[in-house]
Design an enzyme around this catalytic site. Sequence first.
Site, PDB file in Angstrom:
ATOM      1  N   ASP A 178       0.877  -1.159   0.000  1.00 23.07           N
ATOM      2  CA  ASP A 178       0.000   0.000   0.000  1.00 23.07           C
ATOM      3  C   ASP A 178       0.922   1.218   0.000  1.00 23.07           C
ATOM      4  OD1 ASP A 178      -1.659   2.135   0.466  1.00 23.07           O
ATOM      5  OD2 ASP A 178      -2.794   1.190   2.079  1.00 23.07           O
ATOM      6  N   HIS A 179       1.035   1.885  -1.140  1.00 28.38           N
ATOM      7  CA  HIS A 179       2.044   2.935  -1.253  1.00 28.38           C
ATOM      8  C   HIS A 179       1.799   4.091  -0.295  1.00 28.38           C
ATOM      9  CE1 HIS A 179      -0.976   4.508  -4.179  1.00 28.38           C
ATOM     10  NE2 HIS A 179      -0.549   5.682  -3.754  1.00 28.38           N
ATOM     11  N   HIS A 241      -6.162   2.260   1.402  1.00 26.72           N
ATOM     12  CA  HIS A 241      -5.352   3.399   1.831  1.00 26.72           C
ATOM     13  C   HIS A 241      -5.855   4.036   3.131  1.00 26.72           C
ATOM     14  CE1 HIS A 241      -3.373   2.916  -1.872  1.00 26.72           C
ATOM     15  NE2 HIS A 241      -4.138   3.680  -2.615  1.00 26.72           N
TER      16      HIS A 241
END
Length: 493
Positions: A178-179, A241
């Site tokens: 999950d950036h 996110h």
Amino acid sequence: MQTNNNCIVIFGASGDLTHRKLIPALYNLFKFGRLNQFSVLGVARSELNDDTFREKMREALLQTEETTPETLEEFCNHLYYQAVNTSDAADYGKLVPRLEELHTKYQTNGNTLYYMSTPPSLYGVIPECLAAHGLNTEEEGWKRIIVEKPFGYDEKTAQELDVQIHRFFEEHQIYRIDHYLGKETVQNLLVLRFSNGLFEPLWNRNYIDYVEITGAEAIGVEERGGYYDGSGAMRDMFQNHLLQVLAMVAMEPPAIINANSMRDEVAKVMHSLRPLTQDDVEHNLVLGQYTAAEIDGKEVKGYLQEKGVPSNSRTETFMALRCEIENWRWAGVPFYVRTGKRLPARVTEIVIHFKTTPHPVFSQNAPENKLIIRIQPDEAISMRFGLKKPGAGFEAKEVSMDFRYADLADDQVLTAYERLLLDAMKGDATLFARTDAVHAAWKFVQPILDYKEAGGRVYEYEAGTWGPVAAEKLIAKSGRVWRKPSGKMKKKV
């Protein structure tokens, strides 16, 4: 710090994510001395060879990164390519001699990092095909696999995907990326909380009135209409996110700073989210879809006019939710989370709203104390509080103390993908989602999916506004308001 020597295998190497994010991240790690003995093997169906793949990646890097001819050439010499039919297990046999060759050439001891930059339909296929040729075993070097989002489409498919991958890779080998968690400000949130005696004693229901989390995008769906229509704001942003960000805000201090302890606390938050009832999805949830409007003198399309979007689509491009965490620290504190496309600014931030003083001696309109943590863009932290307004009397005025990461001009701040790729190569899973937290997140949002499936209401909102009026009413019911941030962190936002 140099990583373990390894070969990075990118599935979907001819795709957009590879040339926009992955190769630039690896280039910068190389440029700043974070990579030593390594190779990158691109894998896709496209009939490229080493030279044509290198040329494509060279062109991409020249467009996006600051390069020097020598460094660029040296990096590109580490790039290789193998055409493989990624749906055909037999075709994966081509990878065996290529990997043996690269491991020998770069002395990487068999260490291999697989990155699935592919459509989700291949997330269960690729591990099985690798295992068919023994490319998942760790007799010679470690083997790790990075899974891009979305991890499943709902609670049922996430469980099925987990079963598929776990047939061939152990949990310690699986890195669900999950950036957002790779962003410096998200990580600094933990340091801010747990290294300062100033904040942690106040980080609870006794002093915090409510928490606001916003993930806003100014753009529409662009060319991703076909993909986005099967996803929507809930799957695209909220389930992964923003729930992860919420968990970082709400988690308890870990016993020690390592992957297991940190992820234990994240999972506890996910399990402590109060289950959404039918009343919640009807009265504490707002779904919206943007319509055509004029922004800065330019006409922009509504969602239904976007390329690839069915004219009768009910997919939400905005959602706002009031939720609560049922534990000792947060009982009774509402968390308001919203995300959407075609909003007035691109911004992701957390706002901690502290309770007002019980007796405002100096002003009936004393400013509210707020801690604003800006995740993107212009990463920053701002503390808002009241001081005396110059002049006669004791009227309070809001002032701020601000810190911006851009002021750290002498320090190299890793981008999200740089940090996460580096951590995966080092075997540090702290910032990657664990299976129990993923399942708990899907379980929490399943009532929203059911509500959508049953024809739940989707409000319209004009492109360039902060979402449907119903979202304003949602938070106003308790006498609160959404913050309306701009894209830059200034003294007054």
